[in-house]
Design an enzyme around this catalytic site. Structure first.
Site, PDB file in Angstrom:
ATOM      1  N   SER A   1       0.791  -1.230   0.000  1.00  0.00           N
ATOM      2  CA  SER A   1       0.000   0.000   0.000  1.00  0.00           C
ATOM      3  C   SER A   1       0.821   1.277   0.000  1.00  0.00           C
ATOM      4  O   SER A   1       0.300   2.339  -0.371  1.00  0.00           O
ATOM      5  CB  SER A   1      -0.929   0.017   1.216  1.00  0.00           C
ATOM      6  OG  SER A   1      -0.165  -0.091   2.397  1.00  0.00           O
TER       7      SER A   1
ATOM      8  N   GLY B   1      -1.477   6.228  -1.793  1.00  0.00           N
ATOM      9  CA  GLY B   1      -2.369   6.842  -2.778  1.00  0.00           C
ATOM     10  C   GLY B   1      -3.578   5.974  -3.078  1.00  0.00           C
ATOM     11  O   GLY B   1      -4.721   6.456  -3.084  1.00  0.00           O
TER      12      GLY B   1
ATOM     13  N   ASP C   1       4.923  -9.598   5.514  1.00  0.00           N
ATOM     14  CA  ASP C   1       5.249 -10.098   4.193  1.00  0.00           C
ATOM     15  C   ASP C   1       3.953 -10.558   3.538  1.00  0.00           C
ATOM     16  O   ASP C   1       3.164 -11.297   4.138  1.00  0.00           O
ATOM     17  CB  ASP C   1       6.249 -11.262   4.313  1.00  0.00           C
ATOM     18  CG  ASP C   1       6.787 -11.705   2.966  1.00  0.00           C
ATOM     19  OD1 ASP C   1       6.172 -11.342   1.928  1.00  0.00           O
ATOM     20  OD2 ASP C   1       7.811 -12.398   2.925  1.00  0.00           O
TER      21      ASP C   1
ATOM     22  N   CYS D   1       3.522  -1.673 -12.458  1.00  0.00           N
ATOM     23  CA  CYS D   1       3.976  -0.523 -13.242  1.00  0.00           C
ATOM     24  C   CYS D   1       5.070  -0.959 -14.204  1.00  0.00           C
ATOM     25  O   CYS D   1       6.074  -0.267 -14.375  1.00  0.00           O
ATOM     26  CB  CYS D   1       4.465   0.595 -12.338  1.00  0.00           C
ATOM     27  SG  CYS D   1       5.757   0.098 -11.182  1.00  0.00           S
TER      28      CYS D   1
END
Length: 648
Positions: free
Chosen positions: A388, A392, A438, A512
């Site tokens: 997290s 955002g 984890d 990403c």
């Protein structure tokens, strides 16, 4: 008798008054000498217009013939007429001798002998003027025509032409229509001929193009010794290689293979954009040649600055107005989001305004909106964000849930949870619980979530414009390790979801990165390992479909439901989004059992299948081997089993 009295000129002869002018005032010196004697009158010149060329007569008594202007007012015509009358009274009857005497008398001064010769000078000037007139010859009259008549003629012709066009009747309309059609046909034929002359020749008419020659191995070595090739030369080679690879059959050199051009363009891309050879080739293989060049170019340009409105504290309209009042130039990102704003220019730091400190907005990339929009959390749900930080996506989900339900914001890096906690407090999110585990332990730590968001750690090949170190510090081993970690995390995320959830049961996987190893390969692995999971539509209105096959690898056909985003196409960071629906495992097992009939197990139809029992003695060796393997995985030293002799 003195010398002055002897040379003194006598009184001038009387001259008839030929001009109606006032008497010239005597000078002060002359008035004192002469006393009450009346001075001669000064001849007033006529106000005639400038004479036209050739208007003088070739005789001794030449007079000036005035040219009367045409367009004069009544007052001016009267004045000119009076001037002509005065000239006719004086100049026609005046003798040359009288004129000379009169001129001499005007400048007669008894006290100055030098003025005596002034009359002779006037006479000489008169003779010179007469000689000039004799040399000019007879007068010539120029016929310049009447411009007014020409204007009238042209105006009348134009009016006639307009009248002809206007006079269209039922008899001549058909003829006029045919004439217009004929003119249009001629124009079309001329245009077609011009197009054929300017058209690019086809394969049969190959133009004389400058063929591109690949540099030899010796030339490459020479470039390396000289400190690398010239930047402009490298750019030219990239463009030429892209042109050749785009149509290799037409532009390929004789005796050259396609592989040689590919190797050359990869080497030039690596040197021009600063990538290592491995990453340049890996990214180049994702796109066609022209699109690959556009992708590399887009990574050199920073992405637009975007902010997300925190709907827990304000509305986008009010926030935009407040920032505009501070001089910020902004506009909405697009129709796909109702909370995003794109900032073009700001006179103040956009991350230090009072609105930012008050939690009215969050600095967030536009691509980070996408996984939250795909997950679509609802109020009063139980949601897990496995990775997290910096918060955002977590705060966006909290705003969508309207501060209801509960969100577990987890991050494996405990140091990053500080920024996560700060953003959660600043934006006023009251339904967020921050934890640090984890992600692979989460099914054991906690489970039963309605929705799970996994923005997995990745190589960052989609955000090269932000972190240029990715160009050189990524190797094949990094992609292998990251892909393995992502496969573990996605299985744990699927296992953490409650399949029996009435409103949820969804998992969103995002990265990403733009590589297939971290996206489609991981999703296909999850579909094979978890048969109770299926892909569903992400709900995103734009984006390119995920790969179904890539370089000989065939994936699940449902991967077309996933979405890819590129910087050169969507003007945002490279991103990948996939959405899963987790169903109940029992239902899947029952369906599999129903497919297996008793006949497939070797039993006859209608007979009861034999029960299969577990034989512990027979499987003891297998069980012991599994236990030893588990102990080794935990770090214990396990002694080898004793080898028993097999009786003969």
């Amino acid at each position: 008798m003195g010398r002055r009295a002897k040379n003194k000129q006598g009184d001038p002869a009387p001259i008839r008054d030929f001009s109606n002018t006032d008497a010239r005032k005597p000078t002060k010196r002359k008035a004192e000498d002469e006393g009450p004697k009346r001075s001669p009158k000064k001849v007033k010149s006529t106000p005639a217009s400038t004479p036209a060329k050739g208007s003088f007569k070739n005789n001794k008594d030449a007079s000036v013939r005035a040219v009367k202007p045409k367009n004069l007012s009544a007052k001016e015509r009267k004045k000119a007429k009076d001037g002509d009358r005065e000239g006719s009274l004086g100049w026609e009857d005046v003798d040359d001798g009288d004129l000379e005497a009169h001129a001499a008398s005007l400048f007669d001064d008894p006290a100055d002998d030098d003025m005596v010769v002034f009359g002779d000078e006037i006479k000489n000037l008169k003779d010179d003027f007469d000689d000039d007139l004799d040399a000019q010859g007879p007068p010539q009259v120029l016929d310049l025509g009447d411009s007014e008549d020409e204007d009238k003629d042209s105006a009348s012709s134009e009016s006639d032409a307009d009248g002809d066009e206007e006079r269209i009747t039922g008899k001549n309309i058909e003829a006029r229509s045919r004439a217009l059609d004929k003119t249009a046909a001629l124009d079309a034929a001329l245009d077609e001929e011009e197009m054929q002359q300017n058209v690019i020749p086809g394969d049969d008419e190959e133009p004389d193009l400058e063929m591109f020659d690949l540099p030899t191995a010796e030339e490459r070595e020479a470039e390396k010794k000289n400190g690398g090739p010239d930047v402009q030369e490298v750019q030219r080679r990239i463009q030429e290689c892209a042109r050749v690879l785009g149509d290799f059959k037409r532009y390929g050199g004789k005796g050259r293979s396609r592989t040689e051009y590919v190797e050359q363009i990869l080497a030039d891309i690596a040197s021009y954009y600063g990538y290592n050879d491995f990453l340049a080739e890996k990214l180049f293989q994702l796109f066609p040649v022209e699109e690959a060049i556009a992708f590399f170019e887009a990574n050199e340009v920073p992405r637009p600055v975007t902010i997300r409105t925190n709907t827990l504290r304000t509305r986008r309209r009010d926030l935009a107005q407040a920032l505009i009042n501070r001089g910020v130039n902004l506009e909405p990102i697009g129709k796909w989001t109702n909370v995003g704003l794109q900032v073009f220019e700001s006179p103040v730091p956009i991350g230090a305004t009072p609105e930012y400190l008050a939690g009215h907005y969050m600095l967030q990339a536009a691509s980070s909106f996408l996984p939250v929009i795909a997950l679509a959390p609802a109020p009063n749900e139980r949601v897990l964000d496995m990775a997290s930080a910096p918060g955002g996506k977590t705060t966006y989900m909290s705003a969508l849930m309207q501060n209801t339900g509960i969100i577990f914001a987890n991050d494996s890096n405990k140091a990053r949870t500080k920024s996560l906690t700060a953003n959660v407090h600043r934006l006023g999110c009251k339904n967020v619980t921050v934890c640090s585990y984890d992600g692979r332990e989460f099914p054991k730590v906690m489970g039963g979530f309605d929705r799970v968001l996994l923005d997995a750690p990745c190589s960052g090949t989609g955000v090269i414009s932000k972190d240029t170190s990715v160009k050189i510090n990524k190797s094949e081993r990094d992609f292998t390790l990251l892909s393995h970690l992502q496969k573990q995390l996605i299985l744990c995320a699927i296992d953490s979801v409650d399949p029996a959830s009435a409103t949820g049961g969804y998992v969103v996987y995002s990265t990403c990165s733009v590589t297939v190893d971290e996206n489609e390969a991981v999703v296909d692995y999850a579909l094979r390992k978890r048969p109770n999971v299926k892909l569903v539509d992400t709900g995103l209105e734009f984006g390119k479909e995920g790969y179904v096959s890539y370089r000989g690898k065939n994936f699940n056909p449902k991967l077309s439901l996933t979405r890819r985003f590129y910087p050169h196409v969507h003007n945002m960071d490279g991103f990948y989004v996939a959405k899963f629906k987790v169903e109940k495992r029992k239902k899947i097992i029952r369906d599999l059992l129903d497919k297996e009939s008793p006949t497939s197990l070797g039993a006859e139809e209608g007979e009861k299948a034999e029960e299969v029992a577990f034989d512990s003695e027979e499987d003891k060796a297998i069980i012991d081997a599994a236990k030893r393997k588990q102990l080794k995985a935990k770090g214990y030293r396990v002694p080898r089993p004793a080898i028993t002799s097999v009786p003969s």
